[in-house]
Motif scaffolding. Structure first.
Motif, PDB file in Angstrom:
ATOM      1  N   LEU A 155      56.478  44.417  32.439  1.00 25.44           N
ATOM      2  CA  LEU A 155      55.296  44.490  33.312  1.00 25.44           C
ATOM      3  C   LEU A 155      54.003  44.717  32.533  1.00 25.44           C
ATOM      4  CD1 LEU A 155      56.967  46.749  36.027  1.00 25.44           C
ATOM      5  CD2 LEU A 155      56.531  44.280  36.203  1.00 25.44           C
ATOM      6  N   ALA A 156      54.050  44.605  31.219  1.00 23.46           N
ATOM      7  CA  ALA A 156      52.905  44.942  30.373  1.00 23.46           C
ATOM      8  C   ALA A 156      51.641  44.160  30.724  1.00 23.46           C
ATOM      9  CB  ALA A 156      53.252  44.718  28.903  1.00 23.46           C
ATOM     10  N   ASP A 157      51.783  42.918  31.126  1.00 21.87           N
ATOM     11  CA  ASP A 157      50.587  42.119  31.402  1.00 21.87           C
ATOM     12  C   ASP A 157      50.178  42.125  32.881  1.00 21.87           C
ATOM     13  OD1 ASP A 157      52.709  40.578  32.262  1.00 21.87           O
ATOM     14  OD2 ASP A 157      51.920  38.692  31.472  1.00 21.87           O
ATOM     15  N   TRP A 158      50.810  42.978  33.672  1.00 15.09           N
ATOM     16  CA  TRP A 158      50.435  43.105  35.084  1.00 15.09           C
ATOM     17  C   TRP A 158      49.263  44.078  35.189  1.00 15.09           C
ATOM     18  CZ3 TRP A 158      54.351  42.817  39.535  1.00 15.09           C
ATOM     19  CH2 TRP A 158      55.311  41.818  39.297  1.00 15.09           C
ATOM     20  N   SER A 159      48.351  43.788  36.077  1.00 12.94           N
ATOM     21  CA  SER A 159      47.230  44.701  36.296  1.00 12.94           C
ATOM     22  C   SER A 159      47.711  45.926  37.079  1.00 12.94           C
ATOM     23  CB  SER A 159      46.120  44.009  37.084  1.00 12.94           C
ATOM     24  OG  SER A 159      46.538  43.786  38.431  1.00 12.94           O
ATOM     25  N   ALA A 160      46.934  46.982  37.022  1.00 11.73           N
ATOM     26  CA  ALA A 160      47.257  48.188  37.789  1.00 11.73           C
ATOM     27  C   ALA A 160      47.321  47.870  39.278  1.00 11.73           C
ATOM     28  CB  ALA A 160      46.227  49.283  37.515  1.00 11.73           C
ATOM     29  N   GLU A 161      46.448  46.981  39.742  1.00  9.95           N
ATOM     30  CA  GLU A 161      46.440  46.602  41.158  1.00  9.95           C
ATOM     31  C   GLU A 161      47.718  45.851  41.536  1.00  9.95           C
ATOM     32  OE1 GLU A 161      43.834  45.863  39.027  1.00  9.95           O
ATOM     33  OE2 GLU A 161      42.565  47.514  39.704  1.00  9.95           O
ATOM     34  N   ASP A 162      48.157  44.919  40.663  1.00 13.19           N
ATOM     35  CA  ASP A 162      49.396  44.194  40.926  1.00 13.19           C
ATOM     36  C   ASP A 162      50.596  45.139  40.956  1.00 13.19           C
ATOM     37  OD1 ASP A 162      48.148  41.735  41.141  1.00 13.19           O
ATOM     38  OD2 ASP A 162      48.670  41.079  39.113  1.00 13.19           O
ATOM     39  N   LEU A 163      50.622  46.065  40.003  1.00 18.68           N
ATOM     40  CA  LEU A 163      51.718  47.044  39.978  1.00 18.68           C
ATOM     41  C   LEU A 163      51.709  47.895  41.239  1.00 18.68           C
ATOM     42  CD1 LEU A 163      51.632  48.236  36.262  1.00 18.68           C
ATOM     43  CD2 LEU A 163      53.418  46.885  37.376  1.00 18.68           C
ATOM     44  N   GLY A 164      50.546  48.330  41.657  1.00 20.59           N
ATOM     45  CA  GLY A 164      50.437  49.134  42.877  1.00 20.59           C
ATOM     46  C   GLY A 164      50.919  48.376  44.101  1.00 20.59           C
ATOM     47  N   ARG A 165      50.519  47.103  44.218  1.00 22.64           N
ATOM     48  CA  ARG A 165      50.959  46.294  45.360  1.00 22.64           C
ATOM     49  C   ARG A 165      52.474  46.085  45.323  1.00 22.64           C
ATOM     50  NH1 ARG A 165      45.962  43.732  44.671  1.00 22.64           N
ATOM     51  NH2 ARG A 165      46.818  42.214  43.203  1.00 22.64           N
TER      52      ARG A 165
END
Length: 145
Positions: free
Chosen positions: A119-129
């Motif tokens: 998940l390293a290249d996922w944004s904080a927003e994507d991870l939160g969603r």
């Protein structure tokens, strides 16, 4: 006629199946004698600071005989032990052994590192969603297979 909603559900089903297969394979790599179900039960016993086999069966909606076999395997591997319940000596409470706790700790660290990498290249927003969607999905209750 297939609708976009049907196509999305098909993709979700396929991807969750792939996710489950990867999780089983990862569990097997971490400890060849510890299937994913056993690992999950061991983690629950650890997180609850001990529990009864009937609690495991109820929580995971498993047959008592399935839980009994898994717990027996965990005991044979030296990862779980039974202790009398201090409030009712007739009841046996399952607890992780020191070896079981150590295995969980190292396994958790390895799994967390794998998730971090994936998940390293996922944004904080994507991870939160994604996290909120998983919580919402799992909160919706059991599904029939």
């Amino acid at each position: 006629m297939t609708t976009p909603r049907d196509e999305s559900v098909d993709i979700i089903e396929r991807e969750l199946t792939a996710f489950a297969r990867r999780a089983r394979a990862a569990a097997a790599r971490l400890h060849p004698e510890l299937p994913l179900v056993s690992y999950t039960l061991l983690a629950h016993i650890h997180d609850q600071r001990g529990c009864r086999a009937t609690d495991l069966a109820a929580h995971y909606m498993l047959d008592k005989s399935t839980v009994s076999r898994q717990v027996s395997a965990l005991e044979k591997l030296g990862l779980v032990e039974r202790r009398p319940d201090p409030d009712d000596q007739r009841v046996q409470v399952l607890h992780p052994t020191a070896t079981g706790s150590e295995l969980l700790s190292s396994t958790h660290a390895s799994r967390r590192a794998a998730y971090q990498k994936r998940l390293a290249d996922w944004s904080a927003e994507d991870l939160g969603r994604f996290a909120s969607y998983l919580l919402r999905y799992n909160a919706s209750g059991p599904t029939a297979h």
